[in-house]
Design a protein around this motif. Sequence first.
Motif, short mmCIF file in Angstrom:
data_model
loop_
_atom_site.label_atom_id
_atom_site.label_comp_id
_atom_site.label_asym_id
_atom_site.label_seq_id
_atom_site.Cartn_x
_atom_site.Cartn_y
_atom_site.Cartn_z
N LEU A 196 19.56 43.39 43.32
CA LEU A 196 18.71 43.94 42.26
C LEU A 196 17.31 44.26 42.79
CD1 LEU A 196 19.80 41.66 39.29
CD2 LEU A 196 20.51 44.02 39.76
N GLN A 200 15.45 47.90 42.89
CA GLN A 200 14.10 48.09 42.32
C GLN A 200 13.14 48.67 43.35
OE1 GLN A 200 13.53 44.05 40.65
NE2 GLN A 200 13.26 45.07 38.69
N GLU A 206 13.86 52.09 34.95
CA GLU A 206 14.22 50.80 34.38
C GLU A 206 15.72 50.56 34.51
OE1 GLU A 206 12.91 50.58 30.38
OE2 GLU A 206 10.77 50.51 30.88
N ILE A 207 16.11 49.29 34.56
CA ILE A 207 17.52 48.93 34.64
C ILE A 207 18.06 48.76 33.22
CG2 ILE A 207 19.16 47.16 35.38
CD1 ILE A 207 17.25 46.56 37.71
N TYR A 208 19.13 49.48 32.92
CA TYR A 208 19.76 49.34 31.61
C TYR A 208 20.88 48.31 31.66
CZ TYR A 208 21.97 50.42 27.17
OH TYR A 208 22.51 50.31 25.91
N THR A 209 21.87 48.52 32.52
CA THR A 209 23.02 47.63 32.58
C THR A 209 23.23 47.10 34.00
OG1 THR A 209 24.18 48.76 30.78
CG2 THR A 209 25.53 47.47 32.27
N ILE A 210 23.53 45.81 34.09
CA ILE A 210 23.99 45.17 35.33
C ILE A 210 25.39 44.68 35.04
CG2 ILE A 210 23.58 43.34 37.01
CD1 ILE A 210 20.64 43.26 35.84
N PHE A 236 15.93 44.14 32.05
CA PHE A 236 17.21 44.82 31.87
C PHE A 236 17.59 44.72 30.39
CE2 PHE A 236 18.33 40.42 32.79
CZ PHE A 236 19.26 40.13 31.80
N THR A 237 18.50 45.58 29.98
CA THR A 237 18.95 45.60 28.58
C THR A 237 20.27 44.86 28.40
OG1 THR A 237 17.83 47.71 28.19
CG2 THR A 237 19.57 47.10 26.63
#
Length: 276
Positions: A196, A200, A206-210, A236-237
């Motif tokens: 991650l 970055q 921006e990170i939505y899904t991991i 993250f979302t």
Amino acid sequence: MGDEVEITLVVENSVYKSQLLAEHGLSFWIDYDDSSYLFDTGQGQVLTHNLKTLNLNISELSGVLLSHGHYDHAGGLSAILEQQPEVPVYGHPDLFLPKYSQNTAGEVFRGFAMTKDEINNFNPNTDLTAVQSGLWLTGEVPRKNERETLNDHYQVKEDRELKTDPFRDDQSLVLDTEEGLVIILGCSHAGVINILEHVQQNFAQEIYTIIGGMHLVNASRDRIEWTIEQLQKIDFTQLIPLHCTGERAVRAMQSAFGERVETLSVGDKIKLKGKK
């Protein structure tokens, strides 16, 4: 782009839908900007059955992307190439090194039964690589966090000598969507936090899904707690732990992040909007 992005979980350890099968492994079908890719192929025991049941046509594949050379992620490649021998295959050159693990019985082979010469269209990558616009393989991930050390349980044979596998071939997939980046993990042998942070450092979005395997199934409580502390520093979302993450780690993530953590099984889909 602007088209819908759809990610279908084709192979995973669990299944709750009729007509589909589970195995210890991981594979995603990704529809992205009028192209279709497989990220990992599971062991190969259920892959073609599940693809057929899900009405996903191997002949429509634009490429197969491999996270690393373990049997439960690359074992199904031969079944794909039997039906589409010219499909591009992307992965690190170390995919083909003989990989082993150690248990009480001794060495256990964990690689997959193909050589590079058996793949007609192999595309090697070691660095961050754009497979197409908006879709990247991370390449080798720098190991910066001491907590995510190599596990000498996993070994590789180089020059006829067994040594701890450095997992140079462990890489993840990054998709650019309107909601933000989607990071798809194979097994995270390079360390999920290392991965991650590497993403970055290379992407401003921006990170939505991991989503994917985080290889915490045998991790200590301290390692799991540290991982969650580091995840709390990342904006993250959605977090979707799968495959080798392990039940203890999943429960700890659910406790820490609540509704941001989701669980999926074979046949489940994620739908997102493509980047405009």
